[in-house]
Scaffold this motif. Structure first.
Motif, PDB file in Angstrom:
ATOM      1  N   GLY A   5      45.610  37.009  45.035  1.00  0.00           N
ATOM      2  CA  GLY A   5      45.481  35.647  45.509  1.00  0.00           C
ATOM      3  C   GLY A   5      45.722  35.591  47.004  1.00  0.00           C
ATOM      4  O   GLY A   5      46.513  36.371  47.546  1.00  0.00           O
ATOM      5  N   ASP A  30      41.346  36.626  42.701  1.00  0.00           N
ATOM      6  CA  ASP A  30      41.538  35.615  41.664  1.00  0.00           C
ATOM      7  C   ASP A  30      41.376  34.208  42.222  1.00  0.00           C
ATOM      8  O   ASP A  30      40.784  33.340  41.581  1.00  0.00           O
ATOM      9  CB  ASP A  30      42.926  35.772  41.037  1.00  0.00           C
ATOM     10  CG  ASP A  30      43.143  34.853  39.856  1.00  0.00           C
ATOM     11  OD1 ASP A  30      42.671  35.195  38.756  1.00  0.00           O
ATOM     12  OD2 ASP A  30      43.767  33.784  40.043  1.00  0.00           O
ATOM     13  N   PHE A  31      41.902  33.966  43.410  1.00  0.00           N
ATOM     14  CA  PHE A  31      41.763  32.649  44.031  1.00  0.00           C
ATOM     15  C   PHE A  31      41.989  32.762  45.533  1.00  0.00           C
ATOM     16  O   PHE A  31      42.651  33.687  46.020  1.00  0.00           O
ATOM     17  CB  PHE A  31      42.754  31.637  43.432  1.00  0.00           C
ATOM     18  CG  PHE A  31      44.199  31.913  43.761  1.00  0.00           C
ATOM     19  CD1 PHE A  31      44.789  31.419  44.921  1.00  0.00           C
ATOM     20  CD2 PHE A  31      44.978  32.685  42.905  1.00  0.00           C
ATOM     21  CE1 PHE A  31      46.111  31.679  45.226  1.00  0.00           C
ATOM     22  CE2 PHE A  31      46.308  32.944  43.208  1.00  0.00           C
ATOM     23  CZ  PHE A  31      46.880  32.443  44.375  1.00  0.00           C
ATOM     24  N   TYR A  33      43.352  30.019  48.222  1.00  0.00           N
ATOM     25  CA  TYR A  33      43.974  28.697  48.275  1.00  0.00           C
ATOM     26  C   TYR A  33      43.883  28.112  49.679  1.00  0.00           C
ATOM     27  O   TYR A  33      44.159  28.783  50.681  1.00  0.00           O
ATOM     28  CB  TYR A  33      45.437  28.830  47.854  1.00  0.00           C
ATOM     29  CG  TYR A  33      46.268  27.578  47.983  1.00  0.00           C
ATOM     30  CD1 TYR A  33      46.291  26.636  46.954  1.00  0.00           C
ATOM     31  CD2 TYR A  33      47.050  27.353  49.113  1.00  0.00           C
ATOM     32  CE1 TYR A  33      47.085  25.492  47.060  1.00  0.00           C
ATOM     33  CE2 TYR A  33      47.843  26.221  49.230  1.00  0.00           C
ATOM     34  CZ  TYR A  33      47.852  25.287  48.197  1.00  0.00           C
ATOM     35  OH  TYR A  33      48.622  24.169  48.310  1.00  0.00           O
ATOM     36  N   VAL A  61      47.249  27.229  42.550  1.00  0.00           N
ATOM     37  CA  VAL A  61      47.770  28.581  42.718  1.00  0.00           C
ATOM     38  C   VAL A  61      48.048  29.202  41.362  1.00  0.00           C
ATOM     39  O   VAL A  61      48.709  28.586  40.515  1.00  0.00           O
ATOM     40  CB  VAL A  61      49.071  28.562  43.559  1.00  0.00           C
ATOM     41  CG1 VAL A  61      49.658  29.962  43.673  1.00  0.00           C
ATOM     42  CG2 VAL A  61      48.800  27.978  44.928  1.00  0.00           C
ATOM     43  N   VAL A  65      49.345  36.251  39.420  1.00  0.00           N
ATOM     44  CA  VAL A  65      48.516  37.327  39.965  1.00  0.00           C
ATOM     45  C   VAL A  65      49.362  38.561  40.264  1.00  0.00           C
ATOM     46  O   VAL A  65      50.596  38.488  40.368  1.00  0.00           O
ATOM     47  CB  VAL A  65      47.781  36.871  41.245  1.00  0.00           C
ATOM     48  CG1 VAL A  65      46.692  35.869  40.916  1.00  0.00           C
ATOM     49  CG2 VAL A  65      48.767  36.312  42.259  1.00  0.00           C
ATOM     50  N   VAL A  68      49.909  38.623  45.996  1.00  0.00           N
ATOM     51  CA  VAL A  68      49.520  37.437  46.752  1.00  0.00           C
ATOM     52  C   VAL A  68      49.757  37.706  48.234  1.00  0.00           C
ATOM     53  O   VAL A  68      50.762  38.293  48.624  1.00  0.00           O
ATOM     54  CB  VAL A  68      50.285  36.179  46.285  1.00  0.00           C
ATOM     55  CG1 VAL A  68      51.778  36.300  46.543  1.00  0.00           C
ATOM     56  CG2 VAL A  68      49.727  34.930  46.943  1.00  0.00           C
TER      57      VAL A  68
END
Length: 324
Positions: A5, A30-31, A33, A61, A65, A68
């Motif tokens: 992340g 995964d993401f 933000y 969030v 994960v 990060v």
């Protein structure tokens, strides 16, 4: 395959992390933000990714994960971690200066390790939390660590370094917009730059009595890269100095000692640090060059991630410069 992340993905370091991790064979993003761009495509902030990914920024969030990356403004990582409790198994790599100094390294029971692989490789491999070094700090430490290791920094060190405009972040300011920066150069924060704290701590970990560092940072009229020069008294031959540096960096995949004088184009868009030594009478001049966004930020963060998760250290980081 680990899931990653990115917090604060709309800035320069976030964009470079996305670019590297998308091409990293052991990592899945995964993401990404962002509070200001949630719902918008990543390519809206990073047009170099247009046609490469349809990924969108998110305002949510995933606290589970594997790793990060915190790409937040200085002082904001502490606030973010106070409001977001990641899984105990999540590794955290912070790219701000919040946890770099020893006095700040322990945060709510999380012990942050200073993430300069050429100095702390073993500790990084066993770490859960990493404080990624600053860009100037990386270039200057790599220029001086071999001398400190052999207790050869008894005298004052004079450092002059110039950085590209991306070092000031993505938000425009009076000294970063094009019409001011173009065809221009200036110094700032003379002898008081915030990276001196982490530089001194690293050097003192190798040599107790280090001469004073006089650091003059400069703004360059280019976008990427840092060229740093440091000179100090050195009683010994240039051959001895070269042997000392080459021996210190024997196992360093990304730090190279050059026989010929170096320049920025050799390292821009890479995770490399190039170093060149020159001796004049009893003064040794050490020149180092890095890309401030890669070896000075996102590339080194991925290098640290590779060490933590047992990947090959250079996985996803074999990036070639364009020197033409």
């Amino acid at each position: 395959m680990i899931k990653a992340g990115i917090i604060g993905g709309s800035g320069y370091t976030g964009g470079e992390l996305i670019r590297i991790l998308m091409n990293h064979p052991g990592t899945e993003i995964d993401f990404v933000y962002s509070t200001t761009r949630a719902g918008k495509k990543v390519s809206s902030a990073h047009p170099d990714l247009l046609g490469i990914t349809d990924m969108a920024f998110t305002g949510k969030v995933n606290l589970e994960v594997d790793v990060v990356f915190l790409c937040l403004g200085h002082g904001n990582s502490t606030t973010f971690l106070q409001g977001n409790s990641f899984s105990p198994t999540t590794k955290i790599i912070d790219l701000s200066n919040d946890f770099r100094l020893q006095a700040d390294a322990n945060f709510n029971g999380k012990e942050f390790i200073y993430g300069l692989p050429e100095l702390n490789r073993t500790s990084i491999e066993e770490a859960r939390y990493i404080a990624n070094p600053g860009c100037f700090a990386t270039a200057i430490q790599l220029a001086l660590l071999p001398l400190a290791d052999k207790k050869r920094l008894q005298n004052d060190v004079h450092i002059n370094a110039v950085t590209g405009s991306t070092g000031a972040g993505v938000s425009p300011s009076a000294t970063s917009h094009f019409s001011w920066r173009n065809n221009n150069i200036s110094w700032y924060k003379p002898f008081t730059h915030q990276h001196l704290g982490e530089i001194n701590e690293s050097l003192h970990s190798l040599q107790e009595d280090v001469g004073q560092l006089f650091f003059l940072p400069n703004r360059g009229n280019f976008t990427r890269g840092i060229l740093a020069t440091a000179y100090t008294t050195f009683e010994g031959s240039i051959d001895e100095a070269n042997a000392l540096f080459k021996n210190f960096y024997t196992d360093a995949l990304f730090t190279n000692i050059a026989e010929e004088p170096i320049h920025l184009k050799q390292v821009v868009n890479t995770n490399q640090c190039h170093i060149h030594l020159h001796k004049h009478e009893n003064t040794l001049l050490v020149t180092s060059a890095i890309d401030n966004l890669l070896k000075g930020a996102s590339g080194q963060a991925v290098q640290n991630m590779n060490l933590i998760f047992g990947f090959e250290e250079d996985l996803g980081l074999n990036l070639k410069a364009g020197v033409f």
